[in-house]
Design an enzyme around this catalytic site. Sequence first.
Site: not given
Length: 118
Positions: A78-80
Amino acid sequence: MKSREDLLDEARQKLKEMTVQEVHDYLEAGNEPVLLDVRGLDEWERGHLKGAVHIPRGELEARVESEVLDKSREVVVMCAGGVRSLLAGETLLNLGYDHVISMEGGYGDWEDAHLPAE
């Protein structure tokens, strides 16, 4: 030369993506993937999923094999917003990780959905 969109399209063809609600439900069902957060430190400190491993995208290749030892274990990246996680997921596949999922919409969508975080 490939564009940014070309690279993302290629990654989407290789990786499974799950929405934040699908990831939440998957975790609630008792599944225990490695949760790998590739956001920057400032983003991580503002909030993250409980139990997530934090390796910023720029440090992934140098650190992941010493922090996520079992390459056969499922990894949810996951990232932003879901872009860095796609690129990081493709990197993980290239490093030999077998089961990589990118969290579509990233932590931003997780937060917008008011799902639990630390």
